[in-house]
Design an enzyme around this catalytic site. Structure first.
Site, PDB file in Angstrom:
ATOM      1  CE  LYS A 106      20.946  21.003  31.682  1.00 43.93           C
ATOM      2  NZ  LYS A 106      19.356  22.006  31.275  1.00 43.93           N
ATOM      3  N   GLY A 218       4.896  13.340  32.819  1.00 45.86           N
ATOM      4  CA  GLY A 218       6.475  13.610  34.454  1.00 45.86           C
ATOM      5  C   GLY A 218       5.405  13.800  35.462  1.00 45.86           C
ATOM      6  N   GLY A 220       7.583  14.869  38.299  1.00 46.49           N
ATOM      7  CA  GLY A 220       9.173  15.141  39.195  1.00 46.49           C
ATOM      8  C   GLY A 220       8.319  17.150  39.193  1.00 46.49           C
ATOM      9  CG  ASN A 221      11.648  20.873  40.720  1.00 45.74           C
ATOM     10  OD1 ASN A 221      10.481  21.631  39.710  1.00 45.74           O
ATOM     11  ND2 ASN A 221      11.534  21.528  41.762  1.00 45.74           N
ATOM     12  CB  ALA A 222       8.933  20.921  35.390  1.00 43.12           C
ATOM     13  N   GLY A 223       6.603  18.864  36.712  1.00 42.15           N
ATOM     14  CA  GLY A 223       5.349  18.264  36.215  1.00 42.15           C
ATOM     15  C   GLY A 223       4.191  18.053  37.276  1.00 42.15           C
ATOM     16  CE1 TYR A 224       2.099  17.224  43.567  1.00 40.16           C
ATOM     17  CE2 TYR A 224       4.381  18.147  44.425  1.00 40.16           C
ATOM     18  CZ  TYR A 224       2.790  18.187  44.480  1.00 40.16           C
ATOM     19  OH  TYR A 224       2.235  18.507  45.456  1.00 40.16           O
TER      20      TYR A 224
HETATM   21  P1  NAD Z   1      12.561  15.095  38.297  1.00 38.27           P
HETATM   22  O1  NAD Z   1      13.850  14.701  38.374  1.00 38.27           O
HETATM   23  O2  NAD Z   1      12.053  16.289  39.463  1.00 38.27           O
HETATM   24  O3  NAD Z   1      11.773  14.860  37.508  1.00 38.27           O
HETATM   25  C1  NAD Z   1      11.603  13.979  36.130  1.00 38.27           C
HETATM   26  C2  NAD Z   1      10.398  13.130  36.208  1.00 38.27           C
HETATM   27  O4  NAD Z   1       9.710  12.722  34.976  1.00 38.27           O
HETATM   28  C3  NAD Z   1      10.026  11.743  37.419  1.00 38.27           C
HETATM   29  O5  NAD Z   1       9.157  11.896  37.276  1.00 38.27           O
HETATM   30  C4  NAD Z   1      10.302  10.775  36.653  1.00 38.27           C
HETATM   31  O6  NAD Z   1       9.825   9.663  37.252  1.00 38.27           O
HETATM   32  C5  NAD Z   1       9.358  11.532  35.053  1.00 38.27           C
HETATM   33  N1  NAD Z   1      10.149  10.693  33.956  1.00 38.27           N
HETATM   34  C6  NAD Z   1      11.150  10.022  33.617  1.00 38.27           C
HETATM   35  N2  NAD Z   1      11.352   9.055  32.554  1.00 38.27           N
HETATM   36  C7  NAD Z   1      10.026   9.247  31.837  1.00 38.27           C
HETATM   37  C8  NAD Z   1       9.208   8.301  31.145  1.00 38.27           C
HETATM   38  N3  NAD Z   1      10.441   7.836  30.047  1.00 38.27           N
HETATM   39  N4  NAD Z   1       8.218   8.862  31.235  1.00 38.27           N
HETATM   40  C9  NAD Z   1       7.803   9.513  32.015  1.00 38.27           C
HETATM   41  N5  NAD Z   1       8.368  10.226  32.778  1.00 38.27           N
HETATM   42  C10 NAD Z   1       8.941  10.087  32.979  1.00 38.27           C
HETATM   43  O7  NAD Z   1      12.666  16.432  36.707  1.00 38.27           O
HETATM   44  P2  NAD Z   1      12.159  17.987  36.439  1.00 38.27           P
HETATM   45  O8  NAD Z   1      13.313  18.810  36.997  1.00 38.27           O
HETATM   46  O9  NAD Z   1      10.662  17.747  36.749  1.00 38.27           O
HETATM   47  O10 NAD Z   1      12.744  18.010  34.871  1.00 38.27           O
HETATM   48  C11 NAD Z   1      11.722  17.626  34.254  1.00 38.27           C
HETATM   49  C12 NAD Z   1      12.697  18.784  32.943  1.00 38.27           C
HETATM   50  O11 NAD Z   1      11.987  19.446  32.543  1.00 38.27           O
HETATM   51  C13 NAD Z   1      13.563  18.423  32.098  1.00 38.27           C
HETATM   52  O12 NAD Z   1      14.041  18.012  30.805  1.00 38.27           O
HETATM   53  C14 NAD Z   1      13.910  18.959  32.716  1.00 38.27           C
HETATM   54  O13 NAD Z   1      15.570  19.419  32.330  1.00 38.27           O
HETATM   55  C15 NAD Z   1      13.218  20.429  32.962  1.00 38.27           C
HETATM   56  N6  NAD Z   1      13.743  21.470  33.344  1.00 38.27           N
HETATM   57  C16 NAD Z   1      13.424  21.732  34.650  1.00 38.27           C
HETATM   58  C17 NAD Z   1      13.725  22.668  35.411  1.00 38.27           C
HETATM   59  C18 NAD Z   1      13.317  22.281  36.753  1.00 38.27           C
HETATM   60  O14 NAD Z   1      13.960  23.752  37.532  1.00 38.27           O
HETATM   61  N7  NAD Z   1      13.516  21.899  37.550  1.00 38.27           N
HETATM   62  C19 NAD Z   1      13.713  23.822  34.719  1.00 38.27           C
HETATM   63  C20 NAD Z   1      13.817  23.806  33.367  1.00 38.27           C
HETATM   64  C21 NAD Z   1      13.598  22.679  32.337  1.00 38.27           C
END
Ligand code: NAD
Length: 414
Positions: A106, A218, A220-224
């Site tokens: 990481k 959340g 972002g990528n995962a949540g949306y």
């Molecule tokens: P991202 O940067 O695309 O999105 C992060 C989101 O979290 C944003 O919408 C942001 O506004 C929101 N956020 C930040 N602080 C917050 C809070 N205090 N309360 C509510 N929302 C908050 O990141 P991502 O890629 O979606 O990653 C999110 C999680 O998923 C992380 O823990 C990451 O390690 C995990 N993850 C992501 C992937 C991937 O492929 N993107 C893969 C495995 C794990």
């Protein structure tokens, strides 16, 4: 609500329980407790206004018994060494859980990317790769996006790496733009993988999707993507949040419309929805809670108030050990991060395979491979949990650790 967060200590605590139940040797235990390498750099960068700044950057190469180190790069003020080490260890377990031939690593740069321009982000990304010279490579260590890092940032990093090595090497990084050898489906794969796993559980329990209410923390990528895939499947999304705002609407929210409006106006908004605090969101009336933002959200303080009966951990490390114990006692099913969000790394593996063979798959072909991989991992963990009478998290750890120690043993570390 923020409790003391020591993610690497949390990992060691979990590992200790698994090590005992598996009767690991001291050598195997040390290998799983200690990163193979910790690389720390100070990145000197120049801001747009000419000011000079230094940012701290890390790459932790945790374990490569099963294949090259693999894991994302995070741009966040909280990305300190402890956090990056814990995330690197979790990657080793995760890759073993879904049985892809990678180890765990990481990276992180400790800064707030929201305070920096696009040009500054590009310079920071390129400087990171130059400073980490010799660290990354298709057979060595393969980064990917994570919190606040994007395919475009992977593109800058690949470009800088290829300038240094003087040849094309798209497989040195995953989650890159399609034009540079990225995989179709990688953008939605973390969420899609989580949904495949959730659907296995929902089917097994004979639940009716239309009656299931979902809260996603959340956006972002995962949540949306998780919210929009579930919405399309007929689940009712009753809560959503990003770092600025949290919305609740028991009648249901449309994540796609909210995303569009966020792009236009910068904030989450939906007619008729109530704006609530993060704590209220986590405690909202729902059946499925999906933490998809940051770690340490479900703690001794917040876990007792959670009303969901299923938690799908799309974020890494969203539940503290105290939170975990509370969920176990309350009979809440937690689908652990190392399984729930492993669709991302599994598709990164597919991207790496496509880069190696220089022959690309359709999105349908990618998901045809992802679906059985996630479903098989879920059932392997479910069966282990039933046999050993443990939580799914403990079962996932057992499975991951067993696979890593088998590889270590084959290398003579017994
Ligand atoms: P991202 O940067 O695309 O999105 C992060 C989101 O979290 C944003 O919408 C942001 O506004 C929101 N956020 C930040 N602080 C917050 C809070 N205090 N309360 C509510 N929302 C908050 O990141 P991502 O890629 O979606 O990653 C999110 C999680 O998923 C992380 O823990 C990451 O390690 C995990 N993850 C992501 C992937 C991937 O492929 N993107 C893969 C495995 C794990």
């Amino acid at each position: 609500m923020h409790q003391e967060n020591k993610p690497f200590a949390f990992y060691l605590e979990r590992l200790a329980r698994t090590a005992e139940s598996l009767d690991l040797t001291p050598e195997q235990r040390t290998a799983l407790e200690t990163p193979n390498a910790v690389i720390e750099k100070e990145l000197s960068i120049v801001r747009d206004d000419g000011r000079k700044e230094t940012l701290r950057a890390y790459r932790v190469q945790f374990n490569n018994a099963r294949g090259p180190y693999k894991g994302g790069i995070r741009f966040h003020p909280g990305a300190d060494l402890d956090e990056v080490k814990a995330l690197a260890a979790a990657m080793a377990i995760k890759c073993a859980v879904v049985n892809v031939p990678f180890g765990g690593g990481k990276g992180g740069i400790q800064f707030d990317p929201k305070q920096y321009s696009t040009a500054e982000i590009e310079r920071i990304s390129r400087t990171f790769i130059r400073e980490m010279n010799g660290t990354f490579g298709i057979n060595k260590d393969i980064p990917a996006p994570d919190v606040y890092t994007t395919p475009q940032i992977m593109g800058y990093m690949l470009d800088e790496h290829e300038k240094m090595v003087g040849e094309s090497e798209p497989g040195m990084i995953t989650g890159k733009p399609i034009a540079l050898g990225g995989s179709l489906g990688r953008d939605t794969s973390t969420a899609q993988g989580g949904v495949y796993v959730l659907e296995e559980l929902v089917t097994m329990r004979g639940l009716d999707r239309e009656k299931l209410r979902v809260v996603v923390q959340g956006f972002g990528n995962a949540g949306y993507h998780a919210a929009s895939i579930l919405h399309e499947l007929g689940y009712r999304i009753v809560g959503l949040s990003d770092s600025k705002n949290a919305l609740l609407d028991p009648n249901g929210l449309d994540p796609i419309a909210i995303h569009r409006s966020k792009q236009e106006h910068g904030t989450l908004a939906s007619p008729g929805a109530r704006t609530v605090t993060n704590e209220e969101l986590l405690a909202a009336d729902c059946d499925i809670l999906i933490p998809a933002a940051l770690d340490n959200q479900l703690t001794a303080t917040t876990a007792p108030k959670v009303k969901a009966s299923i938690i799908l951990e799309l974020a890494n490390g969203p539940t503290s050990p105290e939170g975990d114990a509370i969920f176990e006692e309350r009979g809440i099913t937690v689908i652990p991060d190392v399984l729930a969000n492993a669709g991302g790394v599994a598709t990164s593996y597919f991207e790496w395979v496509q880069n190696r063979q220089q022959f690309y798959w359709t999105k349908e072909e990618v998901f045809e491979r992802l679906h059985p991989l996630m479903a098989n991992a879920f059932h392997a963990i479910w069966t282990t949990a039933k046999e050993k009478r443990t939580s799914l998290r403990e079962a996932a750890f057992v499975l991951g650790v067993e696979r890593i120690t088998t590889a270590l043993a084959a290398r003579g570390i017994k």
